[in-house]
Design an enzyme around this catalytic site. Structure first.
Site, mmCIF file in Angstrom:
data_model
loop_
_atom_site.group_PDB
_atom_site.id
_atom_site.type_symbol
_atom_site.label_atom_id
_atom_site.label_comp_id
_atom_site.label_asym_id
_atom_site.label_seq_id
_atom_site.Cartn_x
_atom_site.Cartn_y
_atom_site.Cartn_z
ATOM 1 N N LYS A 44 -17.025 0.960 -2.779
ATOM 2 C CA LYS A 44 -18.193 0.457 -2.054
ATOM 3 C C LYS A 44 -19.453 0.568 -2.910
ATOM 4 C CE LYS A 44 -15.946 1.985 2.147
ATOM 5 N NZ LYS A 44 -15.777 3.144 3.051
ATOM 6 N N GLU A 76 -7.584 2.322 8.276
ATOM 7 C CA GLU A 76 -7.273 3.732 8.074
ATOM 8 C C GLU A 76 -8.375 4.587 8.673
ATOM 9 O OE1 GLU A 76 -7.413 3.404 3.619
ATOM 10 O OE2 GLU A 76 -8.664 5.187 3.788
ATOM 11 N N ASN A 110 -10.636 8.174 8.045
ATOM 12 C CA ASN A 110 -11.048 9.180 7.068
ATOM 13 C C ASN A 110 -11.508 10.434 7.789
ATOM 14 O OD1 ASN A 110 -10.677 7.478 4.744
ATOM 15 N ND2 ASN A 110 -12.465 6.364 5.465
ATOM 16 N N GLU A 130 -11.749 2.793 9.784
ATOM 17 C CA GLU A 130 -12.074 1.578 9.051
ATOM 18 C C GLU A 130 -11.289 0.395 9.612
ATOM 19 O OE1 GLU A 130 -13.272 3.570 4.774
ATOM 20 O OE2 GLU A 130 -11.436 2.371 4.863
ATOM 21 N N GLY A 157 -8.724 6.023 -0.677
ATOM 22 C CA GLY A 157 -9.858 5.790 -1.547
ATOM 23 C C GLY A 157 -9.658 4.604 -2.460
ATOM 24 N N ARG A 180 -13.316 13.086 7.078
ATOM 25 C CA ARG A 180 -14.331 13.838 6.334
ATOM 26 C C ARG A 180 -15.678 13.151 6.484
ATOM 27 N NH1 ARG A 180 -14.405 9.505 2.953
ATOM 28 N NH2 ARG A 180 -12.352 8.815 2.321
ATOM 29 N N LYS A 234 0.833 -1.209 0.000
ATOM 30 C CA LYS A 234 0.000 0.000 0.000
ATOM 31 C C LYS A 234 0.864 1.253 0.000
ATOM 32 C CE LYS A 234 -4.073 -1.612 2.527
ATOM 33 N NZ LYS A 234 -4.904 -1.357 3.708
#
Lengths: 476, 215
Positions: A237, A288, A290, A275, A164, A292, A158
């Site tokens: 998703k 991770e 996020n 997540e 995203g 937002r 990664k």
């Protein structure tokens, strides 16, 4: 509360934020590109500023143009929505430098969390379990091979700066590692200007479970339960639900409480999502965070009754959190599906075009978040999310029935336009999904099996790709 | 000098000179802003030469001579008869009024010139025509959202005036965004028909700024 908020986004989320602002008596201004001149957000906003051409690099990603627009409309705050500049710590800092409140976490917190390997290290220190792998970036292919041997194949390489669903390569055998390592670094350098990568164990057949948190600027925080987002294609998703089904209540509580502890320890402020991957033994691993509002936030709103965008605005305005944890009650089940203008029969290729018909569903406990309407032109410039259909019901069975009923009503037609609705129906029909016993492998399994009724009209179908980095679209 | 109504040359003070019957070539027309009309049926112009720090006194004579030269330049370039000129040297002011009815520039719509005010930002600033863009007319457009400026710096001569011929690539304005000056250049050859935005006003991306009659 702010007098004027500038919405620096487009599509359904611009409309979503605009509605929240209006409900709180906040004056709204939106920026828009030349391609979005006749958008619903532009029409409904108190003020709109055209900031650039269709190209997002020169419009929705153009920080200077957005700052100019904020100055012209006299905004005190900027809501970045999701995607675009929403997780750009530099943009948050530019806002601060220009005397504007960025509706999100402080820039320093964003910068630390945007780097996945730094976020992993921070969360590990905060006591969150990580999936086995390297915490720091691995500097050489040989070092990557060492980590892979230690944690066992398959592994995933990664990009530290990725996000995203981009900048990741799954490696199943040691022979593939060197090439995957080199390629991921090159791709990360090209996409993010940062070629640092790390290696972790790739969990197949795990569940993607995430926790919504809400933290104020005074050190208070609550979690709003879990969401399951395991129905993914190439890390994009497609269907999300709250709460995560078929996991024991004790495990869900532990994940949610652990997530909140992590968020508070890193000084998180605003609405955020942590997540996790949950394996077959219900062990969970932090993936991770996020910083937002997320596409799937409505399912949490439906089961908690809390408007997350309202809360973002209150928190950004400095108001102490308006809930204590014990006041957050989860009620019933909410399911969301994304209606994208993509053709599931052709590898989910985007299908832009003009919508000759567009009649969204209605009925009880049925919410449709969309910027589209009949006559709307789906352009080729932005992502293909057209609408989100969200339903609520007291139990999961009824919620799924309700979603099927809503999708039956949804009438979308235009030359060349396809949507993901037929594929979502297949998900809703799937026996394992119905039982709530599904993992991130569900979509690939469905794509490998022929669609019912497709035998009569065989369509060319692209094979499901094993490579998550083959996609350039983003999930949020 | 052409005699106008107020064409009386007087010296009101040792450093305050009124020169009747001079002219200006600088017109900014804005039919919508009739409250800006300062002299009924006439146009006027304030010109500041030098800043407030200029001391009248030692440099007083020089300043006055400078004003005279400025006035002569204006008169030479004038299209219509002058009504009044006022010079002052400390701090330096040059004020010009003239009769608009006799202005015969073909590019200025006659209907507008009746009520046209003239508020001019810079010495010797060439004319602009502030009005909504004509649909379908060729125009140089804003490359970025920001603040529109007609001149390279405050007080400098504007890039273009109505009637000017521009060539492709020629700078016609500046749009300032985030303290960066973005030069706006003509994308084709043509004659400037109108400058559509007032100096210092906010503009959006792709907003028409300078209307051209393609050459």
């Amino acid at each position: 509360m702010f007098e004027t908020v500038l919405i620096a986004n487009r599509g359904e989320i611009a409309l979503r934020v605009l509605r929240a602002c209006k409900e709180l008596g906040v004056r709204t201004a939106v920026v828009y590109s030349a391609a979005d001149a006749d958008s619903a957000a532009v029409r409904l906003a108190d003020q709109a500023v055209r900031i650039g051409p269709a190209s997002s690099r020169r419009s929705y990603l153009n920080a200077a143009a957005i700052m100019e627009a904020a100055r012209q409309v006299g905004a005190q705050a900027v809501h970045p929505g999701y995607g675009f500049l929403s997780e750009d710590a530099d943009f948050a800092e530019i806002c601060a430098d220009n005397g504007l409140t960025f509706i999100g976490p402080p820039p320093a917190v964003m910068a630390a969390l945007a780097d996945k390997s730094s976020a992993r290290a921070l969360m590990s220190r905060a006591g969150l379990p990580l999936s086995p792998g390297s915490v720091a970036p691995v500097p050489t292919a040989a070092a990557a091979a060492e980590v892979a041997e230690a944690v066992g194949y398959p592994v995933i390489v990664k990009a530290a700066a990725g996000g995203g669903g981009r900048g990741m390569t799954v490696v199943r055998t040691p022979g593939e590692l060197r090439r995957a390592y080199t390629r991921t670094r090159a791709a990360a350098q090209a996409a993010f200007g940062d070629d640092r990568v790390y290696v972790e164990r790739y969990l197949t057949d795990a569940r993607h479970v995430e926790v919504q948190v809400l933290c104020d600027a005074h050190g208070n925080g609550v979690h709003l339960g879990t969401r399951d987002c395991s129905v993914q294609r190439r890390h994009q998703k497609l269907v999300e639900e709250a709460p995560a089904p078929a996991l024991s209540a004790a495990v869900l509580d532990t994940i949610a409480e652990t997530a909140l502890r992590g968020a508070l320890q890193v000084g998180f402020v605003g609405a955020g999502t942590l997540e996790f991957l949950v394996d077959a033994e219900e062990k969970f691993h932090f993936l991770e965070i996020n910083c937002r509002i997320q596409v799937e936030h409505p399912v949490t709103e439906m089961v908690t009754g809390i408007d997350l965008v309202h809360e973002q605005l209150h928190v950004a305005a400095g108001v102490p959190l308006r809930w204590r944890q014990e006041e957050i009650r989860l009620h019933g089940v909410a399911v969301e599906c994304r209606v994208n203008t993509e053709d599931p029969e052709r590898g989910f290729a985007p299908t832009p075009g003009r919508l000759e018909r567009f009649t969204p569903p209605g009925g009880p406990f049925t919410r449709v978040d969309t910027h589209a309407s009949a006559g709307y032109l789906v352009g080729p410039w932005y992502d293909s999310l057209l609408a989100k259909v969200i339903v609520w019901a007291p139990d999961r069975e009824l919620a799924l029935n309700r979603l099927e009923r809503a999708l039956d009503e949804f009438d979308i037609a235009g030359p060349g336009v396809h949507t993901t609705i037929p594929f979502v129906r297949r998900v809703l029909d799937d026996a394992a999904f119905r039982k709530g016993r599904y993992t991130t492998g569900l979509v690939d399994r469905l794509l490998a099996a022929p669609a019912r009724g497709s035998a009569a009209t065989p369509a060319p179908r692209t094979a499901p790709a094993a490579d998550p980095d083959a996609t350039h679209r983003r999930t949020r | 000098m052409t005699a106008g109504e107020g064409a009386v040359s007087t010296v009101e003070a040792s450093d305050d000179v009124g020169v009747g019957g001079a002219a200006s070539d600088d017109v900014r027309v804005d039919g919508a802003r009739s409250d800006d009309v300062r002299v009924g049926g006439a146009r006027s112009e304030d010109v500041r030469v030098g800043g407030p720090s200029d001391e009248a006194g030692v440099g007083g004579e020089d300043a006055l001579a400078g004003l005279r030269r400025q006035a002569q330049h204006l008169i030479a370039e004038l299209a219509g008869p002058v009504r009044r000129i006022r010079l002052r040297s400390g701090p330096a002011v040059l004020e010009v009024e003239w009769h608009p009815d006799e202005v015969t520039r073909p590019d200025l719509p006659a209907a507008r010139s009746e009520l046209a005010p003239a508020v001019v930002p810079a010495p010797g600033a060439p004319p602009a025509v502030i009005r909504p863009p004509v649909p379908g007319r060729a125009a140089v457009r804003a490359p970025i959202v920001g603040t529109f400026y007609r001149a390279p710096e405050p007080g400098a001569r504007p890039f273009v005036a109505v009637g000017d011929l521009v060539r492709p690539g020629q700078p016609v304005a500046i749009v300032e965004a985030m303290k960066l000056m973005n030069e706006v250049t003509a994308d084709r050859a043509g004659r400037v028909v109108a400058v559509l935005v007032e100096d210092g006003q906010p503009v959006e991306y792709d907003q028409p700024l300078v209307e051209l009659d393609p050459a």
